[in-house]
Scaffold this motif. Structure first.
Motif, PDB file in Angstrom:
ATOM      1  N   PHE A   1      11.705   6.427  -0.577  1.00 41.53           N
ATOM      2  CA  PHE A   1      10.855   5.357   0.233  1.00 41.53           C
ATOM      3  C   PHE A   1       9.473   5.840   0.620  1.00 41.53           C
ATOM      4  O   PHE A   1       8.597   5.167   0.696  1.00 41.53           O
ATOM      5  CB  PHE A   1      11.801   4.909   1.344  1.00 41.53           C
ATOM      6  CG  PHE A   1      10.993   4.108   2.285  1.00 41.53           C
ATOM      7  CD1 PHE A   1      11.037   2.625   1.992  1.00 41.53           C
ATOM      8  CD2 PHE A   1      10.724   4.256   3.705  1.00 41.53           C
ATOM      9  CE1 PHE A   1      10.567   1.946   2.914  1.00 41.53           C
ATOM     10  CE2 PHE A   1      10.207   3.609   4.389  1.00 41.53           C
ATOM     11  CZ  PHE A   1      10.088   2.221   4.180  1.00 41.53           C
ATOM     12  N   GLY A   2       9.469   7.155   0.799  1.00 41.54           N
ATOM     13  CA  GLY A   2       8.377   7.758   1.311  1.00 41.54           C
ATOM     14  C   GLY A   2       7.108   7.696   0.472  1.00 41.54           C
ATOM     15  O   GLY A   2       6.058   7.803   0.790  1.00 41.54           O
ATOM     16  N   ILE A   3       7.542   7.977  -0.856  1.00 41.24           N
ATOM     17  CA  ILE A   3       6.514   7.993  -1.791  1.00 41.24           C
ATOM     18  C   ILE A   3       5.761   6.580  -2.081  1.00 41.24           C
ATOM     19  O   ILE A   3       4.739   6.213  -1.920  1.00 41.24           O
ATOM     20  CB  ILE A   3       7.112   8.093  -3.235  1.00 41.24           C
ATOM     21  CG1 ILE A   3       7.526   9.668  -3.215  1.00 41.24           C
ATOM     22  CG2 ILE A   3       5.892   8.052  -4.323  1.00 41.24           C
ATOM     23  CD1 ILE A   3       8.364  10.415  -4.510  1.00 41.24           C
ATOM     24  N   VAL A   4       6.840   5.494  -2.009  1.00 38.02           N
ATOM     25  CA  VAL A   4       6.378   4.108  -2.363  1.00 38.02           C
ATOM     26  C   VAL A   4       5.523   3.473  -0.917  1.00 38.02           C
ATOM     27  O   VAL A   4       4.379   3.001  -1.121  1.00 38.02           O
ATOM     28  CB  VAL A   4       7.420   3.173  -2.608  1.00 38.02           C
ATOM     29  CG1 VAL A   4       7.027   1.581  -2.781  1.00 38.02           C
ATOM     30  CG2 VAL A   4       8.120   3.662  -3.850  1.00 38.02           C
ATOM     31  N   PHE A   5       6.115   3.986   0.157  1.00 34.19           N
ATOM     32  CA  PHE A   5       5.491   3.491   1.388  1.00 34.19           C
ATOM     33  C   PHE A   5       4.286   3.982   1.706  1.00 34.19           C
ATOM     34  O   PHE A   5       3.261   3.672   2.457  1.00 34.19           O
ATOM     35  CB  PHE A   5       6.531   3.405   2.712  1.00 34.19           C
ATOM     36  CG  PHE A   5       6.157   2.759   3.697  1.00 34.19           C
ATOM     37  CD1 PHE A   5       6.590   1.088   3.787  1.00 34.19           C
ATOM     38  CD2 PHE A   5       5.565   2.994   4.811  1.00 34.19           C
ATOM     39  CE1 PHE A   5       6.398   0.495   4.692  1.00 34.19           C
ATOM     40  CE2 PHE A   5       5.369   2.168   6.011  1.00 34.19           C
ATOM     41  CZ  PHE A   5       5.515   0.832   5.874  1.00 34.19           C
ATOM     42  N   GLY A   6       4.303   5.331   1.325  1.00 37.42           N
ATOM     43  CA  GLY A   6       2.939   6.016   1.423  1.00 37.42           C
ATOM     44  C   GLY A   6       1.811   5.455   0.626  1.00 37.42           C
ATOM     45  O   GLY A   6       0.527   5.421   1.187  1.00 37.42           O
ATOM     46  N   LEU A   7       2.013   5.041  -0.423  1.00 37.60           N
ATOM     47  CA  LEU A   7       1.024   4.337  -1.259  1.00 37.60           C
ATOM     48  C   LEU A   7       0.852   2.895  -0.707  1.00 37.60           C
ATOM     49  O   LEU A   7      -0.360   2.504  -0.584  1.00 37.60           O
ATOM     50  CB  LEU A   7       1.391   4.154  -2.698  1.00 37.60           C
ATOM     51  CG  LEU A   7       1.585   5.446  -3.416  1.00 37.60           C
ATOM     52  CD1 LEU A   7       2.345   5.062  -4.977  1.00 37.60           C
ATOM     53  CD2 LEU A   7       0.153   6.153  -3.718  1.00 37.60           C
ATOM     54  N   PHE A   8       1.814   2.309  -0.089  1.00 38.66           N
ATOM     55  CA  PHE A   8       1.442   0.891   0.391  1.00 38.66           C
ATOM     56  C   PHE A   8       0.706   1.097   1.947  1.00 38.66           C
ATOM     57  O   PHE A   8      -0.220   0.198   2.173  1.00 38.66           O
ATOM     58  CB  PHE A   8       2.663   0.420   0.941  1.00 38.66           C
ATOM     59  CG  PHE A   8       2.794  -0.966   1.817  1.00 38.66           C
ATOM     60  CD1 PHE A   8       2.004  -2.025   1.157  1.00 38.66           C
ATOM     61  CD2 PHE A   8       3.579  -1.224   2.883  1.00 38.66           C
ATOM     62  CE1 PHE A   8       1.806  -3.168   2.176  1.00 38.66           C
ATOM     63  CE2 PHE A   8       3.559  -2.257   3.614  1.00 38.66           C
ATOM     64  CZ  PHE A   8       2.794  -3.408   3.125  1.00 38.66           C
ATOM     65  N   THR A   9       0.701   2.295   2.506  1.00 40.04           N
ATOM     66  CA  THR A   9      -0.164   2.573   3.623  1.00 40.04           C
ATOM     67  C   THR A   9      -1.655   2.916   3.203  1.00 40.04           C
ATOM     68  O   THR A   9      -2.346   2.128   3.880  1.00 40.04           O
ATOM     69  CB  THR A   9       0.534   3.856   4.400  1.00 40.04           C
ATOM     70  OG1 THR A   9       1.842   3.488   4.806  1.00 40.04           O
ATOM     71  CG2 THR A   9      -0.271   4.096   5.670  1.00 40.04           C
ATOM     72  N   VAL A  10      -1.680   3.365   2.169  1.00 37.80           N
ATOM     73  CA  VAL A  10      -3.055   3.549   1.600  1.00 37.80           C
ATOM     74  C   VAL A  10      -3.621   2.208   1.337  1.00 37.80           C
ATOM     75  O   VAL A  10      -4.954   2.103   1.544  1.00 37.80           O
ATOM     76  CB  VAL A  10      -3.140   4.491   0.251  1.00 37.80           C
ATOM     77  CG1 VAL A  10      -4.295   4.598  -0.576  1.00 37.80           C
ATOM     78  CG2 VAL A  10      -2.656   5.889   0.595  1.00 37.80           C
ATOM     79  N   PHE A  11      -2.794   1.460   0.733  1.00 38.23           N
ATOM     80  CA  PHE A  11      -3.282  -0.112   0.596  1.00 38.23           C
ATOM     81  C   PHE A  11      -3.674  -0.732   1.866  1.00 38.23           C
ATOM     82  O   PHE A  11      -5.059  -1.362   1.878  1.00 38.23           O
ATOM     83  CB  PHE A  11      -2.232  -0.957  -0.129  1.00 38.23           C
ATOM     84  CG  PHE A  11      -2.500  -2.267   0.095  1.00 38.23           C
ATOM     85  CD1 PHE A  11      -3.445  -2.780  -1.088  1.00 38.23           C
ATOM     86  CD2 PHE A  11      -1.974  -3.228   0.558  1.00 38.23           C
ATOM     87  CE1 PHE A  11      -3.931  -4.347  -1.152  1.00 38.23           C
ATOM     88  CE2 PHE A  11      -2.191  -4.544   0.663  1.00 38.23           C
ATOM     89  CZ  PHE A  11      -3.000  -5.075  -0.307  1.00 38.23           C
ATOM     90  N   LEU A  12      -2.967  -0.386   2.928  1.00 40.76           N
ATOM     91  CA  LEU A  12      -3.408  -1.361   4.260  1.00 40.76           C
ATOM     92  C   LEU A  12      -4.615  -0.580   4.709  1.00 40.76           C
ATOM     93  O   LEU A  12      -5.372  -1.296   5.463  1.00 40.76           O
ATOM     94  CB  LEU A  12      -2.087  -0.701   5.252  1.00 40.76           C
ATOM     95  CG  LEU A  12      -0.775  -1.438   5.015  1.00 40.76           C
ATOM     96  CD1 LEU A  12       0.395  -1.025   5.735  1.00 40.76           C
ATOM     97  CD2 LEU A  12      -1.100  -2.989   5.009  1.00 40.76           C
ATOM     98  N   LEU A  13      -4.742   0.864   4.455  1.00 38.31           N
ATOM     99  CA  LEU A  13      -6.088   1.398   5.109  1.00 38.31           C
ATOM    100  C   LEU A  13      -7.307   0.750   4.390  1.00 38.31           C
ATOM    101  O   LEU A  13      -8.301   0.583   5.020  1.00 38.31           O
ATOM    102  CB  LEU A  13      -5.962   2.873   4.879  1.00 38.31           C
ATOM    103  CG  LEU A  13      -4.991   3.634   5.811  1.00 38.31           C
ATOM    104  CD1 LEU A  13      -4.649   5.103   5.468  1.00 38.31           C
ATOM    105  CD2 LEU A  13      -5.481   3.587   7.148  1.00 38.31           C
ATOM    106  N   VAL A  14      -7.114   0.595   2.848  1.00 36.29           N
ATOM    107  CA  VAL A  14      -8.262   0.464   2.330  1.00 36.29           C
ATOM    108  C   VAL A  14      -8.764  -1.133   2.301  1.00 36.29           C
ATOM    109  O   VAL A  14      -9.903  -1.341   2.519  1.00 36.29           O
ATOM    110  CB  VAL A  14      -7.936   0.424   0.731  1.00 36.29           C
ATOM    111  CG1 VAL A  14      -9.010  -0.019  -0.205  1.00 36.29           C
ATOM    112  CG2 VAL A  14      -7.893   1.849   0.408  1.00 36.29           C
ATOM    113  N   THR A  15      -7.420  -1.923   2.604  1.00 35.89           N
ATOM    114  CA  THR A  15      -7.958  -3.397   2.972  1.00 35.89           C
ATOM    115  C   THR A  15      -8.194  -3.655   4.459  1.00 35.89           C
ATOM    116  O   THR A  15      -8.234  -4.901   4.878  1.00 35.89           O
ATOM    117  CB  THR A  15      -7.027  -4.252   2.550  1.00 35.89           C
ATOM    118  OG1 THR A  15      -5.624  -3.827   2.932  1.00 35.89           O
ATOM    119  CG2 THR A  15      -6.578  -3.985   1.055  1.00 35.89           C
ATOM    120  N   ASN A  16      -8.394  -2.506   5.358  1.00 34.52           N
ATOM    121  CA  ASN A  16      -8.295  -2.716   6.635  1.00 34.52           C
ATOM    122  C   ASN A  16      -7.469  -3.623   7.457  1.00 34.52           C
ATOM    123  O   ASN A  16      -7.588  -4.224   8.345  1.00 34.52           O
ATOM    124  CB  ASN A  16      -9.970  -3.483   7.004  1.00 34.52           C
ATOM    125  CG  ASN A  16     -11.061  -2.588   6.611  1.00 34.52           C
ATOM    126  OD1 ASN A  16     -10.824  -1.269   6.904  1.00 34.52           O
ATOM    127  ND2 ASN A  16     -12.035  -3.209   6.141  1.00 34.52           N
TER     128      ASN A  16
END
Length: 265
Positions: A124-139
């Motif tokens: 979960f940490g691996i996938v959610f970490g990438l999802f968090t990056v997506f949230l940061l990139v898209t503001n």
């Protein structure tokens, strides 16, 4: 009891960490993409649901015009559900899968469900970490509200491990439990507001959806990540209450039938 439980886990921390490492490595042995499959599987599911519901069926979140809102709503639900279903599915089979180890090596059997939780947390940490990056990139990062995910995640773990241990013990004596619960999970997914908003349902059905213990957990994740707000903490009480009860029932069953379990494996 909690002190003894904690001390036992601490004394066998090397065994638990070794099991987590071994399972993670063996899962991707002889695989060209390795841990990338952790991302590709939920990503494929999210893409399919996004295309079908947002493009084909023109699904939108009521009252939200953000272009990324539905995708974030969907990701929040799918990733949270994936974490829950992994713990429960692995938990209900963990004693059967580790039958040879249980028969040959003397160790506290409770280490096995903990290994399941840690493996699920790692994935979960691996996938959610990438999802968090997506949230940061898209503001779309929720800011300080992001911290609120931690207590929600703890409630989800308590509920998941309680259900997983209870099912795991029952599954040793009644093998139909595992097959039956696989069917239950399929219905449970669609009875949880993951790909749809509960507000689109008829009022007469909404009250039944609220009886789902996962309703409060899933909607809390979605509230934090989509609306950037604190969740309704009271909505977590059903999952927390049922989870604690299941943990107590599971541990009671475990203490009572741990000797008989070895004979059944």
């Amino acid at each position: 009891m909690a002190l003894v439980f904690t001390r036992t886990l601490w004394n066998y921390r090397g065994f638990i960490i070794g099991n987590v490492k071994r399972e993670f490595q063996s899962k991707y042995r002889n695989s060209l993409l390795g841990a990338a499959w952790n991302v590709l599987n939920p990503l494929a599911m999210i893409i399919v649901y996004t295309v079908i519901f947002s493009q084909v069926m023109k699904a939108k979140l009521p009252g939200v015009d953000d272009a990324f809102a539905y995708s974030i709503y969907l990701c929040s639900g799918v990733l949270t559900w994936g974490f829950f279903s992994e713990i429960v599915s692995r938990g209900q089979n963990v004693f059967l899968e580790q039958a040879n180890l249980i028969k040959k090596v003397s160790f506290p059997r409770v280490c096995l469900p903990i290994t399941v939780v840690l493996n699920a947390l790692l994935n979960f940490g691996i996938v959610f970490g990438l999802f968090t990056v997506f949230l940061l990139v898209t503001n779309e990062f929720p800011g300080l509200a992001f911290i609120s995910l931690l207590p929600v995640l703890i409630v989800l773990i308590i509920f998941s491990i309680g259900l997983g241990i209870t099912l795991g013990i029952l599954n040793v004596f009644f093998r139909d439990v595992g097959h039956f619960f696989g069917i239950v999970l399929q219905f449970w997914f669609w009875l949880t507001p993951i790909v749809y908003s509960v507000s689109i349902l008829p009022t007469s059905l909404q009250k039944y959806i609220h009886l789902n213990p996962l309703f409060g957990v899933i909607t809390s994740f979605q509230t934090i990540l989509v609306k950037h707000e604190q969740p309704d903490w009271q909505s977590l009480l059903p999952a927390l209450t049922v989870g604690v009860l299941l943990c107590l029932i599971g541990m009671r069953l475990f203490r009572k039938y741990s000797g008989e379990m070895v004979d059944e494996l």
